[in-house]
Design a protein around this motif. Structure first.
Motif, mmCIF file in Angstrom:
data_model
loop_
_atom_site.group_PDB
_atom_site.id
_atom_site.type_symbol
_atom_site.label_atom_id
_atom_site.label_comp_id
_atom_site.label_asym_id
_atom_site.label_seq_id
_atom_site.Cartn_x
_atom_site.Cartn_y
_atom_site.Cartn_z
ATOM 1 N N GLY A 159 -7.864 3.807 -112.799
ATOM 2 C CA GLY A 159 -7.198 2.905 -113.882
ATOM 3 C C GLY A 159 -6.900 3.271 -115.003
ATOM 4 N N LYS A 160 -7.167 4.535 -115.301
ATOM 5 C CA LYS A 160 -6.971 5.097 -116.552
ATOM 6 C C LYS A 160 -5.844 5.711 -116.879
ATOM 7 N N TRP A 161 -5.029 5.900 -115.908
ATOM 8 C CA TRP A 161 -3.618 6.537 -115.725
ATOM 9 C C TRP A 161 -3.609 7.798 -116.585
ATOM 10 N N THR A 162 -3.071 7.813 -117.641
ATOM 11 C CA THR A 162 -2.925 9.210 -118.305
ATOM 12 C C THR A 162 -3.754 9.304 -119.627
ATOM 13 N N SER A 163 -4.547 8.428 -119.849
ATOM 14 C CA SER A 163 -5.426 8.261 -121.095
ATOM 15 C C SER A 163 -6.605 9.242 -120.956
ATOM 16 N N ARG A 164 -6.951 9.639 -119.683
ATOM 17 C CA ARG A 164 -8.198 10.558 -119.646
ATOM 18 C C ARG A 164 -7.869 11.716 -118.780
ATOM 19 N N ILE A 165 -8.467 12.911 -119.102
ATOM 20 C CA ILE A 165 -8.323 14.124 -118.317
ATOM 21 C C ILE A 165 -9.586 14.850 -118.451
ATOM 22 N N ASP A 166 -9.995 15.559 -117.484
ATOM 23 C CA ASP A 166 -11.122 16.316 -117.115
ATOM 24 C C ASP A 166 -10.705 17.680 -117.050
ATOM 25 N N ILE A 167 -11.098 18.634 -118.025
ATOM 26 C CA ILE A 167 -10.797 19.988 -117.521
ATOM 27 C C ILE A 167 -12.024 20.843 -117.096
ATOM 28 N N CYS A 168 -11.441 21.518 -115.881
ATOM 29 C CA CYS A 168 -12.685 22.412 -115.261
ATOM 30 C C CYS A 168 -13.179 23.754 -116.120
ATOM 31 N N THR A 169 -14.231 23.889 -116.459
ATOM 32 C CA THR A 169 -14.711 24.950 -117.345
ATOM 33 C C THR A 169 -15.851 25.707 -116.206
ATOM 34 N N ALA A 170 -16.271 26.863 -116.914
ATOM 35 C CA ALA A 170 -17.112 27.473 -116.007
ATOM 36 C C ALA A 170 -18.618 27.222 -116.060
ATOM 37 N N ASN A 171 -19.110 26.451 -117.037
ATOM 38 C CA ASN A 171 -20.634 25.904 -116.942
ATOM 39 C C ASN A 171 -20.674 24.849 -118.052
ATOM 40 N N GLU A 172 -21.859 24.388 -117.944
ATOM 41 C CA GLU A 172 -21.956 23.246 -118.731
ATOM 42 C C GLU A 172 -21.857 23.658 -120.364
ATOM 43 N N ARG A 173 -22.099 24.676 -120.857
ATOM 44 C CA ARG A 173 -21.988 24.895 -122.350
ATOM 45 C C ARG A 173 -20.554 24.886 -122.436
ATOM 46 N N ALA A 174 -19.678 25.784 -121.856
ATOM 47 C CA ALA A 174 -18.131 25.763 -122.025
ATOM 48 C C ALA A 174 -17.485 24.155 -121.975
ATOM 49 N N SER A 175 -18.289 23.558 -120.944
ATOM 50 C CA SER A 175 -17.595 22.062 -120.944
ATOM 51 C C SER A 175 -17.898 21.065 -122.230
ATOM 52 N N LEU A 176 -18.723 21.582 -123.173
ATOM 53 C CA LEU A 176 -19.028 20.902 -124.407
ATOM 54 C C LEU A 176 -18.213 21.351 -125.376
ATOM 55 N N ASP A 177 -17.005 22.188 -125.375
ATOM 56 C CA ASP A 177 -16.091 22.793 -126.531
ATOM 57 C C ASP A 177 -15.522 21.507 -127.071
ATOM 58 N N ALA A 178 -15.519 21.644 -128.475
ATOM 59 C CA ALA A 178 -15.033 20.343 -129.326
ATOM 60 C C ALA A 178 -13.412 20.245 -128.779
ATOM 61 N N THR A 179 -12.706 21.574 -128.767
ATOM 62 C CA THR A 179 -11.281 21.067 -128.424
ATOM 63 C C THR A 179 -11.020 20.410 -126.984
ATOM 64 N N ILE A 180 -11.673 20.900 -126.119
ATOM 65 C CA ILE A 180 -11.993 20.142 -124.699
ATOM 66 C C ILE A 180 -12.206 18.706 -124.669
ATOM 67 N N ASN A 181 -13.093 18.586 -125.633
ATOM 68 C CA ASN A 181 -13.507 17.116 -125.844
ATOM 69 C C ASN A 181 -12.939 16.261 -126.991
ATOM 70 N N GLY A 182 -11.796 16.262 -127.116
ATOM 71 C CA GLY A 182 -11.029 15.820 -128.531
ATOM 72 C C GLY A 182 -9.804 15.015 -127.613
ATOM 73 N N THR A 183 -9.027 14.764 -128.611
ATOM 74 C CA THR A 183 -7.546 14.108 -128.292
ATOM 75 C C THR A 183 -6.475 15.218 -128.008
ATOM 76 N N LEU A 184 -6.186 15.217 -126.764
ATOM 77 C CA LEU A 184 -5.136 16.278 -126.392
ATOM 78 C C LEU A 184 -3.653 15.796 -126.334
ATOM 79 N N THR A 185 -2.929 16.820 -126.704
ATOM 80 C CA THR A 185 -1.200 16.394 -126.598
ATOM 81 C C THR A 185 -0.827 17.314 -125.289
ATOM 82 N N ILE A 186 -0.338 16.492 -124.251
ATOM 83 C CA ILE A 186 -0.184 17.135 -123.074
ATOM 84 C C ILE A 186 1.160 16.950 -122.715
ATOM 85 N N ASP A 187 1.870 17.979 -122.091
ATOM 86 C CA ASP A 187 3.083 17.825 -121.463
ATOM 87 C C ASP A 187 3.104 17.970 -119.973
#
Length: 186
Positions: free
Chosen positions: A155-183
């Motif tokens: 039910g979130k349509w395009t408002s949420r995205i989860d990006i696959c990273t190598a490990n937990e530390r990489a998944s906490l990256d500030a850029t990944i966990n922000g507002t993203l502009t996507i094409d």
């Protein structure tokens, strides 16, 4: 007197609608109003206006960006996840049983694309995406594909995205966990 005027007004409107040329203008609307309506409807669905209405700066990303043709632009709240056996992370394979591909694998040249998870109804399996903030951060074009989903996306349509990273530390990256502009890429 009001009734006669009202009846004439309704008749004029019906005539105008019937006789209107059907070149993208419907029911007496001006072309600009029709475009605004379509853009508003797309925003309500969680998409953005057509790419022809949006400026895309591919030169800042790299030469290989010329191979991509964008169809729609939208923003989403990003989060990171990583392949793990825990119920929270969801395992090591995407929704069709293929191995997940991480951002770090892609950057090292070991993967063709980066796996991302979204609402299954938003895009079909394998839809290609570009995320401008991550391309800017790494200075190159990165191909993301919608290959995964989860309960948090229903039910979130395009408002949420989860990006696959190598490990937990990489998944906490500030850029990944922000507002993203996507094409969405064709």
């Amino acid at each position: 007197m009001f009734r006669v005027w009202h009846g004439a007004w309704i008749g004029e409107t019906r005539r105008r609608r019937r006789d209107a040329p059907h070149r993208g203008v419907s029911h007496g609307r001006s072309p600009s109003r029709s475009r605004r309506f379509v853009a508003r409807r797309a925003r309500l669905r969680g998409c953005a206006a057509e790419a022809s209405d949006v400026d895309v700066d591919d030169d800042a990303v790299g030469e290989s960006a010329e191979a991509f043709s964008t169809a729609t632009r939208f923003t989403a709240r990003g989060t990171g996840y990583y392949p793990d056996a825990s119920p929270l992370e969801g395992g090591f394979v995407d929704r069709r049983g293929k191995p997940l591909r991480t951002l770090q694998q892609y950057l090292a040249g070991k993967a063709d694309y980066v796996s991302v998870a979204m609402d299954a109804k938003a895009f079909p399996y394998g839809t290609k995406l570009r995320i401008h903030e991550l391309e800017r951060k790494y200075g190159r074009t990165i191909e993301f594909r919608v290959v995964d989903t989860g309960g948090a996306f229903k039910g979130k349509w395009t408002s949420r995205i989860d990006i696959c990273t190598a490990n937990e530390r990489a998944s906490l990256d500030a850029t990944i966990n922000g507002t993203l502009t996507i094409d969405r890429v064709r």
